[in-house]
Design a protein around this motif. Structure first.
Motif, PDB file in Angstrom:
ATOM      1  N   SER A 196      85.136  91.158  12.291  1.00 50.53           N
ATOM      2  CA  SER A 196      85.372  91.878  11.043  1.00 50.53           C
ATOM      3  C   SER A 196      86.505  92.866  11.248  1.00 50.53           C
ATOM      4  CB  SER A 196      84.105  92.642  10.636  1.00 50.53           C
ATOM      5  OG  SER A 196      84.373  93.498   9.562  1.00 50.53           O
ATOM      6  N   ASP A 197      87.367  92.991  10.248  1.00 49.21           N
ATOM      7  CA  ASP A 197      88.447  93.974  10.354  1.00 49.21           C
ATOM      8  C   ASP A 197      88.122  95.240   9.567  1.00 49.21           C
ATOM      9  OD1 ASP A 197      88.712  93.035   7.790  1.00 49.21           O
ATOM     10  OD2 ASP A 197      90.787  92.396   7.992  1.00 49.21           O
ATOM     11  N   GLU A 198      86.831  95.418   9.231  1.00 44.32           N
ATOM     12  CA  GLU A 198      86.426  96.626   8.525  1.00 44.32           C
ATOM     13  C   GLU A 198      86.522  97.818   9.467  1.00 44.32           C
ATOM     14  OE1 GLU A 198      82.558  96.205   6.819  1.00 44.32           O
ATOM     15  OE2 GLU A 198      83.054  94.259   5.933  1.00 44.32           O
ATOM     16  N   PRO A 199      87.128  98.911   8.982  1.00 47.05           N
ATOM     17  CA  PRO A 199      87.242 100.091   9.839  1.00 47.05           C
ATOM     18  C   PRO A 199      85.882 100.748  10.051  1.00 47.05           C
ATOM     19  CG  PRO A 199      88.014 100.571   7.619  1.00 47.05           C
ATOM     20  CD  PRO A 199      87.703  99.100   7.669  1.00 47.05           C
ATOM     21  N   ILE A 200      85.734 101.369  11.195  1.00 52.12           N
ATOM     22  CA  ILE A 200      84.514 102.134  11.461  1.00 52.12           C
ATOM     23  C   ILE A 200      84.604 103.431  10.700  1.00 52.12           C
ATOM     24  CG2 ILE A 200      83.181 103.312  13.255  1.00 52.12           C
ATOM     25  CD1 ILE A 200      84.222 101.221  15.220  1.00 52.12           C
ATOM     26  N   ARG A 201      83.582 103.716   9.937  1.00 58.43           N
ATOM     27  CA  ARG A 201      83.571 104.943   9.127  1.00 58.43           C
ATOM     28  C   ARG A 201      82.828 106.032   9.879  1.00 58.43           C
ATOM     29  NH1 ARG A 201      85.241 102.752   4.302  1.00 58.43           N
ATOM     30  NH2 ARG A 201      84.486 100.661   3.870  1.00 58.43           N
TER      31      ARG A 201
END
Length: 126
Positions: free
Chosen positions: A119-124
């Motif tokens: 996944s290329d979702e950023p870590i929040r």
């Protein structure tokens, strides 16, 4: 058959898109462990065949490659990357390590899978 030959044979079987060839790389009493998803644990080559038939239906152009591997004793530590496309055109990459052992016939007899979709979702931050 050496562990590296078994690893090559498995990667080639996956890339052939032949679920029977993939299942033939595993012992009849193969044990699959998935520590991140324990409900996916199972025993048996028949389940390997069913799972790969489903995977190849979902990802008909799936390609697999081994990025790295190391052997210590009777264990093989390997890092895999699998790429495929869903029916809707979405490209999917699954990656991570797999630790496994072979039996005296060179068949995979046990494995622990840590493969996950990339996944290329950023870590929040919390």
């Amino acid at each position: 058959m050496t562990d590296s030959q078994a690893l090559t044979k498995l990667a080639e079987a996956i890339n052939s898109h032949d679920a029977e060839s993939i299942a033939a790389c595993f012992s009849v009493d193969y044990v699959s462990e998935n520590p991140h998803h324990p409900s996916r644990n199972f025993v048996g080559r028949a389940t390997v065949l069913r799972n790969w038939m489903a995977m190849l239906t979902r990802f008909p152009n799936l390609t697999a490659r081994v990025l790295r591997c190391a052997t210590k004793g009777d264990e093989v530590w390997s890092e895999w990357e699998m790429v495929g496309t869903l029916a809707d055109g979405t490209s999917v990459t699954i990656a991570g390590p797999v630790i496994w052992c072979t039996d005296t016939q060179g068949l995979v007899s046990w494995a622990r899978f840590y493969l996950e979709p990339v996944s290329d979702e950023p870590i929040r931050p919390s």
